[in-house]
Design a protein around this motif. Structure first.
Motif, PDB file in Angstrom:
ATOM      1  N   MET A  75       0.841  -1.196   0.000  1.00  0.00           N
ATOM      2  CA  MET A  75       0.000   0.000   0.000  1.00  0.00           C
ATOM      3  C   MET A  75       0.881   1.252   0.000  1.00  0.00           C
ATOM      4  SD  MET A  75      -2.956  -1.272   2.656  1.00  0.00           S
ATOM      5  CE  MET A  75      -3.441   0.372   3.080  1.00  0.00           C
ATOM      6  N   GLY A  76       1.941   1.230   0.794  1.00  0.00           N
ATOM      7  CA  GLY A  76       2.871   2.362   0.820  1.00  0.00           C
ATOM      8  C   GLY A  76       3.488   2.623  -0.544  1.00  0.00           C
ATOM      9  N   LYS A  77       3.844   1.549  -1.259  1.00  0.00           N
ATOM     10  CA  LYS A  77       4.403   1.706  -2.612  1.00  0.00           C
ATOM     11  C   LYS A  77       3.382   2.323  -3.565  1.00  0.00           C
ATOM     12  CE  LYS A  77       7.438  -2.274  -2.202  1.00  0.00           C
ATOM     13  NZ  LYS A  77       7.600  -3.683  -2.559  1.00  0.00           N
ATOM     14  N   MET A  78       2.131   1.867  -3.447  1.00  0.00           N
ATOM     15  CA  MET A  78       1.097   2.416  -4.332  1.00  0.00           C
ATOM     16  C   MET A  78       0.849   3.896  -4.036  1.00  0.00           C
ATOM     17  SD  MET A  78      -1.680  -0.630  -5.051  1.00  0.00           S
ATOM     18  CE  MET A  78      -2.237  -0.837  -3.373  1.00  0.00           C
ATOM     19  N   VAL A  79       0.971   4.297  -2.765  1.00  0.00           N
ATOM     20  CA  VAL A  79       0.836   5.719  -2.424  1.00  0.00           C
ATOM     21  C   VAL A  79       1.981   6.505  -3.061  1.00  0.00           C
ATOM     22  CG1 VAL A  79       0.960   7.411  -0.538  1.00  0.00           C
ATOM     23  CG2 VAL A  79      -0.480   5.380  -0.291  1.00  0.00           C
ATOM     24  N   GLU A  80       3.206   5.977  -2.941  1.00  0.00           N
ATOM     25  CA  GLU A  80       4.370   6.649  -3.543  1.00  0.00           C
ATOM     26  C   GLU A  80       4.210   6.819  -5.051  1.00  0.00           C
ATOM     27  OE1 GLU A  80       7.991   4.630  -2.473  1.00  0.00           O
ATOM     28  OE2 GLU A  80       7.565   4.835  -0.334  1.00  0.00           O
ATOM     29  N   LEU A  81       3.606   5.831  -5.692  1.00  0.00           N
ATOM     30  CA  LEU A  81       3.364   5.886  -7.132  1.00  0.00           C
ATOM     31  C   LEU A  81       2.148   6.752  -7.490  1.00  0.00           C
ATOM     32  CD1 LEU A  81       3.870   2.096  -8.011  1.00  0.00           C
ATOM     33  CD2 LEU A  81       5.420   3.995  -8.586  1.00  0.00           C
ATOM     34  N   GLN A  82       1.497   7.292  -6.472  1.00  0.00           N
ATOM     35  CA  GLN A  82       0.282   8.100  -6.619  1.00  0.00           C
ATOM     36  C   GLN A  82      -0.852   7.311  -7.267  1.00  0.00           C
ATOM     37  OE1 GLN A  82       1.617  11.708  -8.565  1.00  0.00           O
ATOM     38  NE2 GLN A  82       2.327  12.542  -6.623  1.00  0.00           N
ATOM     39  N   LYS A  83      -0.898   6.033  -6.952  1.00  0.00           N
ATOM     40  CA  LYS A  83      -1.956   5.169  -7.468  1.00  0.00           C
ATOM     41  C   LYS A  83      -3.005   4.864  -6.409  1.00  0.00           C
ATOM     42  CE  LYS A  83      -0.439   4.701 -11.638  1.00  0.00           C
ATOM     43  NZ  LYS A  83      -1.239   5.208 -12.755  1.00  0.00           N
ATOM     44  N   LEU A  84      -2.625   4.825  -5.135  1.00  0.00           N
ATOM     45  CA  LEU A  84      -3.568   4.559  -4.054  1.00  0.00           C
ATOM     46  C   LEU A  84      -4.012   5.892  -3.473  1.00  0.00           C
ATOM     47  CD1 LEU A  84      -5.036   2.560  -2.212  1.00  0.00           C
ATOM     48  CD2 LEU A  84      -3.013   2.543  -0.754  1.00  0.00           C
ATOM     49  N   VAL A  85      -5.301   6.173  -3.592  1.00  0.00           N
ATOM     50  CA  VAL A  85      -5.840   7.448  -3.156  1.00  0.00           C
ATOM     51  C   VAL A  85      -6.521   7.322  -1.799  1.00  0.00           C
ATOM     52  CG1 VAL A  85      -7.429   9.312  -3.763  1.00  0.00           C
ATOM     53  CG2 VAL A  85      -6.154   8.158  -5.554  1.00  0.00           C
ATOM     54  N   LEU A 103      -8.273   3.348  -6.304  1.00  0.00           N
ATOM     55  CA  LEU A 103      -7.033   3.414  -7.070  1.00  0.00           C
ATOM     56  C   LEU A 103      -7.147   4.432  -8.195  1.00  0.00           C
ATOM     57  CD1 LEU A 103      -6.231  -0.407  -7.322  1.00  0.00           C
ATOM     58  CD2 LEU A 103      -5.264   1.270  -5.728  1.00  0.00           C
ATOM     59  N   ASN A 104      -6.111   5.218  -8.335  1.00  0.00           N
ATOM     60  CA  ASN A 104      -6.019   6.223  -9.379  1.00  0.00           C
ATOM     61  C   ASN A 104      -5.460   5.551 -10.632  1.00  0.00           C
ATOM     62  OD1 ASN A 104      -5.892   8.632 -10.757  1.00  0.00           O
ATOM     63  ND2 ASN A 104      -4.059   9.358  -9.715  1.00  0.00           N
ATOM     64  N   THR A 105      -6.314   4.772 -11.266  1.00  0.00           N
ATOM     65  CA  THR A 105      -5.931   4.048 -12.477  1.00  0.00           C
ATOM     66  C   THR A 105      -6.976   4.299 -13.554  1.00  0.00           C
ATOM     67  OG1 THR A 105      -7.085   2.038 -11.796  1.00  0.00           O
ATOM     68  CG2 THR A 105      -4.764   2.214 -11.187  1.00  0.00           C
ATOM     69  N   LYS A 106      -6.565   4.105 -14.775  1.00  0.00           N
ATOM     70  CA  LYS A 106      -7.469   4.354 -15.900  1.00  0.00           C
ATOM     71  C   LYS A 106      -8.359   3.152 -16.212  1.00  0.00           C
ATOM     72  CE  LYS A 106      -5.248   8.211 -17.779  1.00  0.00           C
ATOM     73  NZ  LYS A 106      -5.786   9.287 -17.033  1.00  0.00           N
ATOM     74  N   SER A 107      -7.976   1.965 -15.700  1.00  0.00           N
ATOM     75  CA  SER A 107      -8.743   0.775 -16.053  1.00  0.00           C
ATOM     76  C   SER A 107      -8.655  -0.273 -14.952  1.00  0.00           C
ATOM     77  CB  SER A 107      -8.203   0.162 -17.351  1.00  0.00           C
ATOM     78  OG  SER A 107      -6.902  -0.375 -17.126  1.00  0.00           O
ATOM     79  N   ILE A 108      -9.582  -1.206 -15.004  1.00  0.00           N
ATOM     80  CA  ILE A 108      -9.564  -2.332 -14.071  1.00  0.00           C
ATOM     81  C   ILE A 108      -8.329  -3.191 -14.326  1.00  0.00           C
ATOM     82  CG2 ILE A 108     -10.754  -4.504 -13.543  1.00  0.00           C
ATOM     83  CD1 ILE A 108     -13.373  -2.923 -13.520  1.00  0.00           C
ATOM     84  N   GLU A 109      -7.918  -3.320 -15.590  1.00  0.00           N
ATOM     85  CA  GLU A 109      -6.710  -4.100 -15.902  1.00  0.00           C
ATOM     86  C   GLU A 109      -5.476  -3.518 -15.226  1.00  0.00           C
ATOM     87  OE1 GLU A 109      -5.977  -7.083 -17.209  1.00  0.00           O
ATOM     88  OE2 GLU A 109      -8.155  -7.275 -17.139  1.00  0.00           O
ATOM     89  N   GLU A 110      -5.324  -2.191 -15.282  1.00  0.00           N
ATOM     90  CA  GLU A 110      -4.197  -1.539 -14.625  1.00  0.00           C
ATOM     91  C   GLU A 110      -4.264  -1.761 -13.109  1.00  0.00           C
ATOM     92  OE1 GLU A 110      -2.156   2.877 -14.011  1.00  0.00           O
ATOM     93  OE2 GLU A 110      -3.879   2.700 -15.357  1.00  0.00           O
ATOM     94  N   ALA A 111      -5.460  -1.697 -12.553  1.00  0.00           N
ATOM     95  CA  ALA A 111      -5.634  -1.933 -11.117  1.00  0.00           C
ATOM     96  C   ALA A 111      -5.242  -3.371 -10.765  1.00  0.00           C
ATOM     97  CB  ALA A 111      -7.080  -1.660 -10.714  1.00  0.00           C
ATOM     98  N   LYS A 112      -5.632  -4.327 -11.588  1.00  0.00           N
ATOM     99  CA  LYS A 112      -5.272  -5.736 -11.338  1.00  0.00           C
ATOM    100  C   LYS A 112      -3.756  -5.909 -11.320  1.00  0.00           C
ATOM    101  CE  LYS A 112      -9.383  -8.050 -13.183  1.00  0.00           C
ATOM    102  NZ  LYS A 112      -9.914  -8.890 -14.258  1.00  0.00           N
ATOM    103  N   GLN A 113      -3.058  -5.229 -12.220  1.00  0.00           N
ATOM    104  CA  GLN A 113      -1.599  -5.311 -12.257  1.00  0.00           C
ATOM    105  C   GLN A 113      -0.986  -4.776 -10.970  1.00  0.00           C
ATOM    106  OE1 GLN A 113      -0.482  -3.288 -15.866  1.00  0.00           O
ATOM    107  NE2 GLN A 113      -1.058  -5.016 -17.166  1.00  0.00           N
ATOM    108  N   LEU A 114      -1.536  -3.691 -10.437  1.00  0.00           N
ATOM    109  CA  LEU A 114      -1.038  -3.146  -9.174  1.00  0.00           C
ATOM    110  C   LEU A 114      -1.260  -4.126  -8.018  1.00  0.00           C
ATOM    111  CD1 LEU A 114      -2.251   0.562  -9.300  1.00  0.00           C
ATOM    112  CD2 LEU A 114       0.119  -0.215  -9.209  1.00  0.00           C
ATOM    113  N   LEU A 115      -2.402  -4.782  -8.032  1.00  0.00           N
ATOM    114  CA  LEU A 115      -2.749  -5.696  -6.939  1.00  0.00           C
ATOM    115  C   LEU A 115      -1.964  -7.007  -6.987  1.00  0.00           C
ATOM    116  CD1 LEU A 115      -6.607  -5.125  -6.867  1.00  0.00           C
ATOM    117  CD2 LEU A 115      -4.874  -4.123  -5.366  1.00  0.00           C
TER     118      LEU A 115
END
Length: 154
Positions: A75-85, A103-115
């Motif tokens: 979660m901390g990494k996603m915050v640093e990447l400005q993806k976890l809001v 998640l600050n992502t453009k698509s569900i696919e991008e969100a799945k990759q983060l997870l």
């Protein structure tokens, strides 16, 4: 008497509407809107993740603790990447919901990759449900304030 009451009501309504119109609107900040990816309504698309209890219930307490420590680090990494809001746990409930992410992502696919990099999800301790969500583009602007009010970290 009825006419006087009606006239009084109309005057009050007109004054109320006029006061609403006089309310000062904060000026539009085009630069900030573009930086945040806002549309004309000041909104944008996100992905809402609802984390549920996963099917893996056989891990030891030590292993579970380790996986959840990795979950928090991810979660901390996603915050640093400005993806976890937004993130937070949910109270006990009968649906086995454990927490949420926005998640600050453009698509569900991008969100799945983060997870995919979340150890608790990989180990199936948590199971994500993903949904497109539309909310204020200014949502991420609260994050810098959180550090100022946080006495302890997880």
């Amino acid at each position: 008497m009825k006419k006087l009451l009606l006239l009084s009501f109309l005057i009050t309504a007109i004054i109320g509407v006029h006061a609403q119109e006089k309310k000062t609107k904060v000026p539009y900040d085009e630069t900030l809107a573009k930086k945040l990816g806002a549309d004309d309504y000041g909104m944008k698309k996100y992905v809402l993740v609802i984390l549920k209890s996963g099917p893996n219930t056989t891990e030891t307490k030590a292993k579970t603790d380790s996986l959840f420590a990795g979950h928090m680090a991810n979660m901390g990494k996603m915050v640093e990447l400005q993806k976890l809001v937004v993130a937070g746990p949910m109270g006990k409930n009968d649906k086995n919901y454990r927490g949420i992410f926005i998640l600050n992502t453009k698509s569900i696919e991008e969100a799945k990759q983060l997870l995919e990099s979340d150890p608790a999800i990989k180990a199936k301790l948590l199971e994500p449900e993903l949904y497109n969500w539309y909310g204020s583009a200014a949502l991420s602007e609260y994050l810098p304030f959180h550090d100022k009010i946080q006495k302890s970290s997880f």
